[in-house]
Design an enzyme around this catalytic site. Structure first.
Site, PDB file in Angstrom:
ATOM      1  N   GLU A  60     -12.895  -6.081  37.951  1.00 15.43           N
ATOM      2  CA  GLU A  60     -13.161  -7.499  38.234  1.00 15.43           C
ATOM      3  C   GLU A  60     -14.438  -7.721  39.054  1.00 15.43           C
ATOM      4  O   GLU A  60     -14.368  -8.135  40.212  1.00 15.43           O
ATOM      5  CB  GLU A  60     -11.989  -8.111  39.004  1.00 15.43           C
ATOM      6  CG  GLU A  60     -10.688  -8.096  38.276  1.00 15.43           C
ATOM      7  CD  GLU A  60      -9.540  -8.658  39.109  1.00 15.43           C
ATOM      8  OE1 GLU A  60      -9.747  -8.990  40.293  1.00 15.43           O
ATOM      9  OE2 GLU A  60      -8.437  -8.779  38.574  1.00 15.43           O
TER      10      GLU A  60
ATOM     11  N   GLU B 110      -4.190  -5.702  34.051  1.00 14.72           N
ATOM     12  CA  GLU B 110      -3.468  -6.260  35.208  1.00 14.72           C
ATOM     13  C   GLU B 110      -2.823  -7.567  34.806  1.00 14.72           C
ATOM     14  O   GLU B 110      -3.449  -8.408  34.138  1.00 14.72           O
ATOM     15  CB  GLU B 110      -4.401  -6.578  36.385  1.00 14.72           C
ATOM     16  CG  GLU B 110      -4.759  -5.426  37.247  1.00 14.72           C
ATOM     17  CD  GLU B 110      -5.588  -5.849  38.462  1.00 14.72           C
ATOM     18  OE1 GLU B 110      -5.462  -6.996  38.934  1.00 14.72           O
ATOM     19  OE2 GLU B 110      -6.371  -5.004  38.922  1.00 14.72           O
TER      20      GLU B 110
HETATM   21  O1  IFM Z   1      -4.603  -7.338  44.187  1.00 17.12           O
HETATM   22  C1  IFM Z   1      -5.531  -7.813  43.270  1.00 17.12           C
HETATM   23  C2  IFM Z   1      -6.261  -6.661  42.602  1.00 17.12           C
HETATM   24  O2  IFM Z   1      -6.884  -5.841  43.522  1.00 17.12           O
HETATM   25  C3  IFM Z   1      -7.310  -7.197  41.656  1.00 17.12           C
HETATM   26  N1  IFM Z   1      -6.761  -8.146  40.747  1.00 17.12           N
HETATM   27  C4  IFM Z   1      -5.953  -9.214  41.297  1.00 17.12           C
HETATM   28  C5  IFM Z   1      -4.872  -8.635  42.188  1.00 17.12           C
HETATM   29  C6  IFM Z   1      -3.988  -9.763  42.757  1.00 17.12           C
HETATM   30  O3  IFM Z   1      -4.758 -10.655  43.494  1.00 17.12           O
END
Ligand code: IFM
Length: 453
Positions: free
Chosen positions: A166, A357
């Protein structure tokens, strides 16, 4: 819905990141990262100990990997800590740092878990930050050298690699000055975005050149569908396009060989364009083997009188918005996941998509040894149904990783938001308790239709 509906080759995994779980922030030669530094400056809720200890994965990885295997997951996505591997940021690697990840990878493999490695999940070595960090163009080479060290150390056992987690969210941390003084650092932000993009493409090429031919190299992006997605008035359209360019387009379009979306925002023209040199647009373009889609919720966008932006995510979503919110206030909107999967299907950055994710924080508590997190079970079921729907429409998505395996440190928000399938009791020696959602996944992955519920 059952596991087999997704296909035999679909990857089921859990995800995590080094700084959020490892702890041992200065063990065996590791140098501080920018996030250690932020914690030590009390920019992490709960203070320095929160990041310094993580969930003690550094010492408990055998227990954690064993539990991931017991739950039936086939893959674990975790990140490598650059300052653990190369404490000076550049130059000689730290044998103890490499040895730690050797042990983690080998333990995964012994349990039949495929390690999926992320090279960089926001924990830049502090010493490199002090040399300008992502705003210093040299970071492109520093990062490529780090990628080469990792490829040489772990390429014999690891097939799936992700370059960066990200970049859009990491860049926002730079924008607001979490590692510096608080404020809006526009020039540093846009310059860093360009260098992040350049470094991602260059490290992608480095990994592909050094890894065995069957290795798969991807990168991940937090995708934000913005509602209303098809605004009607010209002002709303301009706002939508500008915000979309800043959240998504300025990261993925150049990687896909389409250049920066300069037409969408004067901010890009004013602040990012000066960082772009001669052949950069060619160097930015890199085709990955897969794109990691990370989805949480769609922000509701409202018009705003900010030149170059014209729209901002509204802190007050409209009544029509989903009523269920996570403990971070994020509306639960499963359809957004299939929307982003459709959107990036066929994008030139990669042919293949993996949900690297997806997950939700809820205020979980242990009662009589159990955590009844029914909302999380509902969250996962409804989001998986959207993945399946997209796949049935022909979207090439072949994996899903829960965020996260266990509760962990949610960056500046510390320990309070609990995203895990496994509960961590920070007051009782980091005791691990699988939540009901973990038990649901175990049944689902064992083949019970709808997880047996
Ligand atoms: O915890 C974070 C992760 O590190 C990156 N993506 C979003 C998650 C939740 O905010």
């Amino acid at each position: 819905m059952q596991r087999d509906d997704f296909g035999k080759d679909f990857t089921w995994g859990v995800a995590s990141a080094a700084w959020q779980i490892e702890g041992a922030w200065n063990a065996h030669g590791k140098s501080p990262s920018v996030w250690d530094h932020a914690g030590h400056r009390r920019r992490v809720r709960g203070g320095a100990k929160v990041g310094d200890r993580g969930i003690d994965f550094f010492h408990r990885y055998p227990e954690d990997i064993g539990l991931i295997a017991e739950l039936g997951f086939a893959a674990s996505r975790f990140s490598l800590s650059w300052p653990r591997i190369i404490p000076e940021g550049t130059g000689a690697p730290n044998p103890s740092g490499l040895a730690f990840y050797d042990r983690v990878i080998d333990t995964c493999l012994e349990h039949g878990i495929e390690p999926w490695l992320t090279l960089y999940h926001w924990d830049l070595p502090l010493c490199l930050h002090e040399r300008g960090g992502w705003a210093n163009r040299d970071v492109i080479d520093w990062f490529a050298d780090y990628a080469a060290v990792c490829a040489e150390a772990f390429g014999d056992r690891v097939t799936h690699w992700m370059v960066c987690n990200e970049p859009n969210m990491h860049a926002l941390q730079i924008l607001v000055g979490i590692f510096d003084r608080f404020g809006l650092h526009l020039r540093r932000y846009f310059t860093s975005v360009h260098h992040l993009n350049m470094a991602i493409a260059e490290a992608g090429r480095t990994l592909s050149a050094l890894l065995p031919a069957d290795a798969k190299v991807g990168t991940t992006h937090q995708t934000a569908p913005m509602h209303p997605f098809h605004p009607t008035s010209p002002l709303r359209r301009a706002g939508h396009d500008a915000l979309d360019a800043l959240c998504n387009g300025m990261f993925l379009e150049p990687l896909g060989g389409r250049g920066y979306p300069f037409a969408a925002s004067s901010l890009l023209r004013r602040y990012l364009a000066p960082a772009v040199r001669g052949d950069d647009l060619d160097a930015l373009s890199h085709r990955f083997d897969f794109l990691g889609i990370q989805y949480y919720y769609p922000p509701h966008v409202v018009p705003a009188p900010v030149p170059g932006l014209w729209a901002v995510p509204s802190p007050v979503p409209p009544r029509s918005y989903p009523k269920v919110r996570t403990s971070l206030g994020w509306p639960v909107e499963p359809r957004g996941l299939s929307e982003v999967l459709r959107r990036y299907s066929g994008h030139p950055v990669a042919d293949r998509l993996v949900v690297t994710e997806n997950g939700a924080a809820f205020p979980d508590t242990v009662v009589d040894g159990r955590v009844h997190d029914d909302l999380r079970i509902w969250y996962y079921r409804s989001h998986l149904a959207e993945v399946l729907a997209a796949q049935r429409e022909g979207v090439p998505v072949d994996g899903y990783f829960c965020w996260s395996y266990a509760d962990n440190v949610e960056w500046a928000l510390g320990r309070t938001p609990r995203f895990g399938l496994v509960h961590i009791d920070y007051d009782d020696d980091f005791r691990r308790t699988p939540k009901d959602s973990a038990r649901w996944f175990a049944r689902f992955l064992a083949g019970e239709p709808d997880g047996g519920s």
